[in-house]
Scaffold this active site. Sequence first.
Site, PDB file in Angstrom:
ATOM      1  N   ASP A  21       0.854  -1.183   0.000  1.00  0.00           N
ATOM      2  CA  ASP A  21       0.000   0.000   0.000  1.00  0.00           C
ATOM      3  C   ASP A  21       0.895   1.240   0.000  1.00  0.00           C
ATOM      4  OD1 ASP A  21      -1.688   2.126   0.624  1.00  0.00           O
ATOM      5  OD2 ASP A  21      -2.688   1.074   2.276  1.00  0.00           O
ATOM      6  N   ILE A  22       0.900   1.965  -1.094  1.00  0.00           N
ATOM      7  CA  ILE A  22       1.774   3.127  -1.235  1.00  0.00           C
ATOM      8  C   ILE A  22       1.487   4.195  -0.184  1.00  0.00           C
ATOM      9  CG2 ILE A  22       0.372   4.426  -2.909  1.00  0.00           C
ATOM     10  CD1 ILE A  22       3.076   4.911  -4.445  1.00  0.00           C
ATOM     11  N   GLY A  43      -8.857   4.164  -7.487  1.00  0.00           N
ATOM     12  CA  GLY A  43      -7.559   3.505  -7.422  1.00  0.00           C
ATOM     13  C   GLY A  43      -6.581   4.171  -6.479  1.00  0.00           C
ATOM     14  N   ASP A  45      -5.127   7.035  -6.741  1.00  0.00           N
ATOM     15  CA  ASP A  45      -5.474   8.446  -6.539  1.00  0.00           C
ATOM     16  C   ASP A  45      -6.438   8.608  -5.365  1.00  0.00           C
ATOM     17  OD1 ASP A  45      -5.671  11.204  -7.010  1.00  0.00           O
ATOM     18  OD2 ASP A  45      -6.992  10.971  -8.739  1.00  0.00           O
ATOM     19  N   THR A 129      -1.782   1.724 -15.300  1.00  0.00           N
ATOM     20  CA  THR A 129      -2.100   0.310 -15.541  1.00  0.00           C
ATOM     21  C   THR A 129      -3.430  -0.134 -14.937  1.00  0.00           C
ATOM     22  OG1 THR A 129      -0.851  -0.450 -13.611  1.00  0.00           O
ATOM     23  CG2 THR A 129       0.342  -0.310 -15.717  1.00  0.00           C
ATOM     24  N   GLY A 130      -4.091   0.757 -14.225  1.00  0.00           N
ATOM     25  CA  GLY A 130      -5.402   0.422 -13.661  1.00  0.00           C
ATOM     26  C   GLY A 130      -6.506   0.805 -14.634  1.00  0.00           C
TER      27      GLY A 130
END
Length: 181
Positions: A21-22, A43, A45, A129-130
């Site tokens: 998890d970023i 996502g 963001d 990529t999402g």
Amino acid sequence: MSDWPHRVAVAGGTIEIVVGDITRLAVDAVVNAANRTLLGGGGVDGAIHRAAGPELLAECQTLGGCETGEAKITRGYRLPAAHVIHTVGPVWRGGGQDEAALLAACYGNALALADAHGLVRIAFPAISTGVYGFPAEEAAPIAIGTVLARLPDVSVEHVVFCCFSAGSAVLHRQALEALTR
């Protein structure tokens, strides 16, 4: 024993690939795969906006949006990261609309902005990529290749590719191994 994190010393620093998890990474900056408004979305963001709190949205409202391939920086607020670098990745339209160059610009411009602020440790998600549909198997070599090319020339010494899935992490590791042989 897990395959992650995967760390490799490269010219200019270290590249690390993790699954996670970023929003939980304690780095100088996390990179947000933002939309053009910079006002939050789905996502990564949405996760970054939720974790950072309403102050991030308030600051983003002052920035006037962001064009595809460009990057802007804000404070991290409630995130462990001191800053958020927002970049807008390309929507995949089949590959004939400069998507690869625009994706490379996202990574390059984020690194340049980190360098301009003297940042040393940054974390990237797998940009576009999402929901933007960029094929992950094509995006990973662009991301890794751009970072490898730019890392020796910036203040950044440690880059984390924070992948949402093990599949994405494997693609990043394969690209890193192929490009550092």
